[in-house]
Motif scaffolding. Structure first.
Motif, PDB file in Angstrom:
ATOM      1  N   ASN A 182       0.788  -1.232   0.000  1.00  0.00           N
ATOM      2  CA  ASN A 182       0.000   0.000   0.000  1.00  0.00           C
ATOM      3  C   ASN A 182       0.821   1.284   0.000  1.00  0.00           C
ATOM      4  OD1 ASN A 182      -2.636   0.949  -0.295  1.00  0.00           O
ATOM      5  ND2 ASN A 182      -2.833   1.412   1.889  1.00  0.00           N
ATOM      6  N   LEU A 183       1.916   1.271  -0.727  1.00  0.00           N
ATOM      7  CA  LEU A 183       2.686   2.498  -0.911  1.00  0.00           C
ATOM      8  C   LEU A 183       2.055   3.337  -2.023  1.00  0.00           C
ATOM      9  CD1 LEU A 183       6.314   1.042  -0.720  1.00  0.00           C
ATOM     10  CD2 LEU A 183       5.098   2.316   1.063  1.00  0.00           C
ATOM     11  N   SER A 184       2.690   4.464  -2.326  1.00  0.00           N
ATOM     12  CA  SER A 184       2.286   5.268  -3.481  1.00  0.00           C
ATOM     13  C   SER A 184       2.292   4.411  -4.738  1.00  0.00           C
ATOM     14  CB  SER A 184       3.264   6.428  -3.641  1.00  0.00           C
ATOM     15  OG  SER A 184       3.228   6.935  -4.953  1.00  0.00           O
ATOM     16  N   VAL A 185       1.417   4.730  -5.667  1.00  0.00           N
ATOM     17  CA  VAL A 185       1.375   4.001  -6.936  1.00  0.00           C
ATOM     18  C   VAL A 185       2.693   4.136  -7.696  1.00  0.00           C
ATOM     19  CG1 VAL A 185       0.448   5.881  -8.342  1.00  0.00           C
ATOM     20  CG2 VAL A 185      -0.132   3.492  -8.907  1.00  0.00           C
ATOM     21  N   LEU A 186       3.501   5.137  -7.362  1.00  0.00           N
ATOM     22  CA  LEU A 186       4.812   5.277  -8.007  1.00  0.00           C
ATOM     23  C   LEU A 186       5.682   4.054  -7.743  1.00  0.00           C
ATOM     24  CD1 LEU A 186       5.798   9.021  -7.382  1.00  0.00           C
ATOM     25  CD2 LEU A 186       4.656   7.997  -9.364  1.00  0.00           C
ATOM     26  N   ASP A 187       5.580   3.496  -6.544  1.00  0.00           N
ATOM     27  CA  ASP A 187       6.358   2.302  -6.209  1.00  0.00           C
ATOM     28  C   ASP A 187       6.031   1.167  -7.179  1.00  0.00           C
ATOM     29  OD1 ASP A 187       8.049   1.066  -3.767  1.00  0.00           O
ATOM     30  OD2 ASP A 187       6.559  -0.422  -4.397  1.00  0.00           O
ATOM     31  N   LEU A 188       4.752   0.970  -7.433  1.00  0.00           N
ATOM     32  CA  LEU A 188       4.310  -0.085  -8.347  1.00  0.00           C
ATOM     33  C   LEU A 188       4.726   0.218  -9.790  1.00  0.00           C
ATOM     34  CD1 LEU A 188       2.631  -2.665  -8.905  1.00  0.00           C
ATOM     35  CD2 LEU A 188       0.625  -1.171  -9.107  1.00  0.00           C
ATOM     36  N   LEU A 189       4.528   1.441 -10.225  1.00  0.00           N
ATOM     37  CA  LEU A 189       4.863   1.809 -11.603  1.00  0.00           C
ATOM     38  C   LEU A 189       6.355   1.667 -11.878  1.00  0.00           C
ATOM     39  CD1 LEU A 189       2.561   4.927 -12.049  1.00  0.00           C
ATOM     40  CD2 LEU A 189       2.456   2.841 -13.429  1.00  0.00           C
ATOM     41  N   PHE A 190       7.173   2.185 -10.995  1.00  0.00           N
ATOM     42  CA  PHE A 190       8.618   2.149 -11.219  1.00  0.00           C
ATOM     43  C   PHE A 190       9.175   0.723 -11.129  1.00  0.00           C
ATOM     44  CE2 PHE A 190       8.837   6.748  -9.528  1.00  0.00           C
ATOM     45  CZ  PHE A 190       8.693   7.258 -10.809  1.00  0.00           C
ATOM     46  N   CYS A 191       8.550  -0.111 -10.302  1.00  0.00           N
ATOM     47  CA  CYS A 191       9.051  -1.480 -10.122  1.00  0.00           C
ATOM     48  C   CYS A 191       8.474  -2.468 -11.133  1.00  0.00           C
ATOM     49  CB  CYS A 191       8.744  -1.967  -8.704  1.00  0.00           C
ATOM     50  SG  CYS A 191       9.679  -1.124  -7.408  1.00  0.00           S
ATOM     51  N   MET A 192       7.213  -2.257 -11.554  1.00  0.00           N
ATOM     52  CA  MET A 192       6.533  -3.252 -12.372  1.00  0.00           C
ATOM     53  C   MET A 192       6.198  -2.793 -13.789  1.00  0.00           C
ATOM     54  SD  MET A 192       6.403  -5.970 -10.570  1.00  0.00           S
ATOM     55  CE  MET A 192       5.179  -6.965 -11.428  1.00  0.00           C
ATOM     56  N   GLY A 193       6.243  -1.491 -14.039  1.00  0.00           N
ATOM     57  CA  GLY A 193       6.035  -0.999 -15.391  1.00  0.00           C
ATOM     58  C   GLY A 193       4.689  -1.371 -15.978  1.00  0.00           C
ATOM     59  N   THR A 194       4.715  -1.955 -17.160  1.00  0.00           N
ATOM     60  CA  THR A 194       3.468  -2.266 -17.878  1.00  0.00           C
ATOM     61  C   THR A 194       2.648  -3.367 -17.212  1.00  0.00           C
ATOM     62  OG1 THR A 194       4.724  -3.772 -19.292  1.00  0.00           O
ATOM     63  CG2 THR A 194       4.394  -1.524 -20.106  1.00  0.00           C
ATOM     64  N   GLU A 195       3.223  -4.054 -16.222  1.00  0.00           N
ATOM     65  CA  GLU A 195       2.477  -5.083 -15.494  1.00  0.00           C
ATOM     66  C   GLU A 195       1.675  -4.502 -14.331  1.00  0.00           C
ATOM     67  OE1 GLU A 195       2.428  -8.597 -16.168  1.00  0.00           O
ATOM     68  OE2 GLU A 195       3.146  -7.723 -18.039  1.00  0.00           O
ATOM     69  N   ALA A 196       1.794  -3.183 -14.114  1.00  0.00           N
ATOM     70  CA  ALA A 196       1.185  -2.556 -12.941  1.00  0.00           C
ATOM     71  C   ALA A 196      -0.334  -2.734 -12.898  1.00  0.00           C
ATOM     72  CB  ALA A 196       1.545  -1.073 -12.895  1.00  0.00           C
ATOM     73  N   LYS A 197      -0.996  -2.481 -14.006  1.00  0.00           N
ATOM     74  CA  LYS A 197      -2.460  -2.585 -14.018  1.00  0.00           C
ATOM     75  C   LYS A 197      -2.913  -4.022 -13.744  1.00  0.00           C
ATOM     76  CE  LYS A 197      -6.586  -1.718 -16.801  1.00  0.00           C
ATOM     77  NZ  LYS A 197      -7.135  -1.251 -18.114  1.00  0.00           N
ATOM     78  N   LYS A 198      -2.230  -4.978 -14.324  1.00  0.00           N
ATOM     79  CA  LYS A 198      -2.558  -6.393 -14.111  1.00  0.00           C
ATOM     80  C   LYS A 198      -2.453  -6.739 -12.631  1.00  0.00           C
ATOM     81  CE  LYS A 198      -1.081 -11.021 -15.545  1.00  0.00           C
ATOM     82  NZ  LYS A 198      -0.094 -11.782 -16.381  1.00  0.00           N
ATOM     83  N   LEU A 199      -1.405  -6.228 -11.970  1.00  0.00           N
ATOM     84  CA  LEU A 199      -1.226  -6.522 -10.559  1.00  0.00           C
ATOM     85  C   LEU A 199      -2.322  -5.857  -9.714  1.00  0.00           C
ATOM     86  CD1 LEU A 199       1.875  -7.217  -8.648  1.00  0.00           C
ATOM     87  CD2 LEU A 199       0.386  -5.465  -7.650  1.00  0.00           C
ATOM     88  N   LEU A 200      -2.716  -4.645 -10.086  1.00  0.00           N
ATOM     89  CA  LEU A 200      -3.794  -3.972  -9.363  1.00  0.00           C
ATOM     90  C   LEU A 200      -5.103  -4.764  -9.471  1.00  0.00           C
ATOM     91  CD1 LEU A 200      -3.274  -0.204 -10.281  1.00  0.00           C
ATOM     92  CD2 LEU A 200      -3.023  -1.236  -8.011  1.00  0.00           C
ATOM     93  N   LEU A 201      -5.396  -5.254 -10.648  1.00  0.00           N
ATOM     94  CA  LEU A 201      -6.622  -6.029 -10.845  1.00  0.00           C
ATOM     95  C   LEU A 201      -6.618  -7.295  -9.987  1.00  0.00           C
ATOM     96  CD1 LEU A 201      -7.046  -5.579 -14.701  1.00  0.00           C
ATOM     97  CD2 LEU A 201      -8.656  -4.795 -12.948  1.00  0.00           C
ATOM     98  N   SER A 202      -5.445  -7.883  -9.827  1.00  0.00           N
ATOM     99  CA  SER A 202      -5.359  -9.091  -8.995  1.00  0.00           C
ATOM    100  C   SER A 202      -5.358  -8.758  -7.505  1.00  0.00           C
ATOM    101  CB  SER A 202      -4.101  -9.899  -9.353  1.00  0.00           C
ATOM    102  OG  SER A 202      -2.927  -9.171  -9.060  1.00  0.00           O
ATOM    103  N   SER A 203      -5.218  -7.456  -7.171  1.00  0.00           N
ATOM    104  CA  SER A 203      -5.207  -7.019  -5.773  1.00  0.00           C
ATOM    105  C   SER A 203      -6.574  -6.542  -5.291  1.00  0.00           C
ATOM    106  CB  SER A 203      -4.193  -5.886  -5.576  1.00  0.00           C
ATOM    107  OG  SER A 203      -2.893  -6.288  -5.954  1.00  0.00           O
ATOM    108  N   VAL A 204      -7.571  -6.581  -6.171  1.00  0.00           N
ATOM    109  CA  VAL A 204      -8.912  -6.160  -5.781  1.00  0.00           C
ATOM    110  C   VAL A 204      -9.484  -7.193  -4.804  1.00  0.00           C
ATOM    111  CG1 VAL A 204     -11.252  -5.679  -6.567  1.00  0.00           C
ATOM    112  CG2 VAL A 204      -9.299  -4.947  -7.953  1.00  0.00           C
ATOM    113  N   LYS A 205      -9.931  -6.723  -3.646  1.00  0.00           N
ATOM    114  CA  LYS A 205     -10.462  -7.623  -2.623  1.00  0.00           C
ATOM    115  C   LYS A 205     -11.907  -7.975  -2.955  1.00  0.00           C
ATOM    116  CE  LYS A 205     -10.076  -8.108   2.401  1.00  0.00           C
ATOM    117  NZ  LYS A 205      -9.670  -7.390   3.621  1.00  0.00           N
ATOM    118  N   ASN A 206     -12.184  -9.240  -3.129  1.00  0.00           N
ATOM    119  CA  ASN A 206     -13.542  -9.660  -3.489  1.00  0.00           C
ATOM    120  C   ASN A 206     -14.384  -9.917  -2.248  1.00  0.00           C
ATOM    121  OD1 ASN A 206     -12.999  -9.650  -6.285  1.00  0.00           O
ATOM    122  ND2 ASN A 206     -11.914 -11.607  -6.064  1.00  0.00           N
TER     123      ASN A 206
END
Length: 206
Positions: A182-206
């Motif tokens: 749960n850091l800033s989205v910059l952490d995810l973007l800089f570390c994961m690049g184009t995979e960032a959105k895919k990871l966010l979708l898998s992080s949605v709590k159902n």
């Protein structure tokens, strides 16, 4: 059609983006009141030895004002401090060179209000995440036409674990062996690049 209304945070955290990543429309309002001890003027990044908060100083004390009336304090050198902090934290991240040129120019401007700064930053972050929905500014929000109202819910106090939005999916961060969620989205973007959105979708709590 899924419509979500949110507070306009400064470089929002991953919990924020898991709540909106699958929405068809994100609604924000400049008339929402400024909240103390919120994410409206702060974000969290991971440095070598600690998690650091980057805060935007505002003029006046405890203003009960709409976000577009909250003025930024430029008597402090916070812009250079933020840029140096982000460079120090993520300069060696795999996708830093790709995404930082979109972020850095925002810090070179002098936005009058917190609303102006946050809106530009959110627009850029959504673009980098390849968000396919629409970001809409509304003066007044009709709650009956909204599927999810998250105003006042995503905040530093309390744990994201107590809310039903974000289920952390670990990814390779730059420092340390323990994953920091749960850091800033910059952490995810800089570390994961184009995979960032895919990871966010898998992080949605159902």
């Amino acid at each position: 059609m899924k419509r979500v209304v949110v507070d306009l945070h400064f470089i929002p955290c991953l919990e924020f983006f898991t709540a909106v990543v699958d929405a068809d429309e994100i609604l924000v309002s400049p008339d929402e009141l400024y909240q103390r001890q919120s994410y409206l003027n702060r974000t969290r990044i991971r440095l070598a030895n600690k998690v650091e908060s980057l805060s935007i100083p505002i003029q006046g004390r405890r203003p009960r004002l709409p976000l577009n009336k909250v003025l930024i304090d430029y008597s402090q050198n916070w812009q250079k401090i933020h840029v140096r902090g982000i460079q120090s934290a993520y300069g060696k991240a795999p996708f830093f060179e790709f995404f930082f040129p979109y972020i850095e120019p925002v810090f070179e401007k002098k936005h009058a209000s917190l609303w102006d700064l946050n809106y530009e930053m959110l627009t850029i972050c959504l673009k980098l995440l390849r968000y396919s929905g629409k970001l809409t500014v509304c003066q007044k929000i009709d709650e009956e036409q909204v599927d999810l109202d998250l105003r006042g819910q995503i905040k530093p106090s309390g744990s994201f674990l107590e809310r039903e939005l974000y289920l952390p999916v670990p990814y390779a961060q730059l420092f340390g062996s323990d994953f920091e969620p749960n850091l800033s989205v910059l952490d995810l973007l800089f570390c994961m690049g184009t995979e960032a959105k895919k990871l966010l979708l898998s992080s949605v709590k159902n």
